[in-house]
Design a protein around this motif. Structure first.
Motif: not given
Length: 314
Positions: A139-145, A297-298, A303-312
């Motif tokens: 996933v990381v490699n696909a995202r960042y080339g 990159n990982s 960090e991006e996923l955590r910002k968008r996530a709903q974590i209770i």
């Protein structure tokens, strides 16, 4: 054949670290399990955290329950992203990786399972960890080339070759063919042994890649798939030793996979040194230099996923 790069050296190192403390694994104290966090609707229980904390102890890592909780939150986010992108490794790739780990520690899968149970980790929890650790780099490699994602630029290729003394690296190129003795899921337990015996018996009669489809037509539920050109660095780890052991024009040993029982035909094998080969070699080297903890990159992705996530957290 499962996905390319089914397990990286970084993942191997991470799993191997657990083997250092397997023999001395302490018996855990079991407690009633309750939900302690919910990540985008997926629950994490106190039982999950206890297993991960026990796993961290096996890896001789500190942090206890708090570190286990944070790691599991990241793991849920990674798993969701792996599924969204469609980058998950196969069950057979995970089983093969765990099998190699057990063998490397001179254990059978059953013995490994017993040790992990005694330590409070469990084989299923271990496999879940391995599956995410193997899939996430894709996933990381696909995202960042990186490897498995975008191509290296011409400028990057030239720079890397200059670092290599102006020479293009030499690697082994294979033209491969996949022979699949199909086993329906509903009949897997009943006929898998019989199908493996049929596949093993057919290898000595394999006529070569050009005649393979005619050969397959003489047997029941056998399919042929031409895999084309593949550098040795691109061959999935579960197959690589079998391919390297087989000579040109021969077949590999068989493997049980999610499709049934498979082996590969070696249509052609040769040494190559061209731009594509150079790119594959350089990307493989890049993967070998990375570990999950060191990959910037990982960390940025998580960090991006955590910002968008709903974590209770409860």
């Amino acid at each position: 054949m499962g996905g390319k790069h089914s397990i990286t050296r970084a993942v191997s190192a991470m799993i191997l670290a657990c083997g250092l403390a397997l023999a001395a694994a302490p018996a855990p104290v079991q407690a009633a399990s309750k939900v302690v966090a919910v990540v985008n609707g997926s629950p994490i229980t106190s039982g999950d955290i206890a297993k991960r904390a026990a796993f961290l102890r096996l890896q001789r890592q500190g942090g206890g329950q708090a570190a286990a909780r944070e790691q599991l939150i990241d793991e849920v986010l990674k798993r969701e992203e792996v599924i969204r992108v469609g980058a998950s490794v196969s069950t057979s790739d995970v089983d093969a990786a765990v099998g190699r780990f057990a063998s490397g520690n001179k254990l059978t899968i059953q013995q490994l399972s017993q040790v992990l149970d005694k330590a409070g980790v469990g084989l299923d929890h271990f496999k879940s960890y391995v599956a995410v650790a193997m899939s996430w780099p894709r996933v990381v490699n696909a995202r960042y080339g990186g490897s498995g994602g975008g191509r290296l630029s011409n400028e990057e290729l030239v720079r890397r070759m200059q670092e290599n003394g102006g020479n293009k690296p030499v690697t082994t190129e294979y033209f491969l063919q996949q022979v699949i003795f199909v086993v329906p899921t509903s009949k897997r337990n009943a006929i898998i042994g019989k199908r493996q015996a049929e596949a093993n018996a057919s290898r000595s009669k394999y006529p070569g890649c050009e005649q393979a489809k005619v050969f397959a037509a003489t047997m029941r539920d056998v399919s042929i798939r031409n895999l084309g050109r593949m550098m040795v660095q691109e061959i999935p780890e579960a197959w690589k030793p079998l391919v390297e052991k087989a000579g040109d024009g021969n077949t590999t040993g068989t493997r049980v996979t999610e499709k049934g029982v498979e082996y590969l035909g070696i249509c052609k094998k040769r040494q190559v040194s061209d731009d594509l080969a150079a790119e594959v070699v350089f990307r493989a080297e890049d993967i070998g230099k990375k570990t999950e903890g060191e990959d910037a990159n990982s960390k940025k992705y998580i960090e991006e996923l955590r910002k968008r996530a709903q974590i209770i957290e409860k």
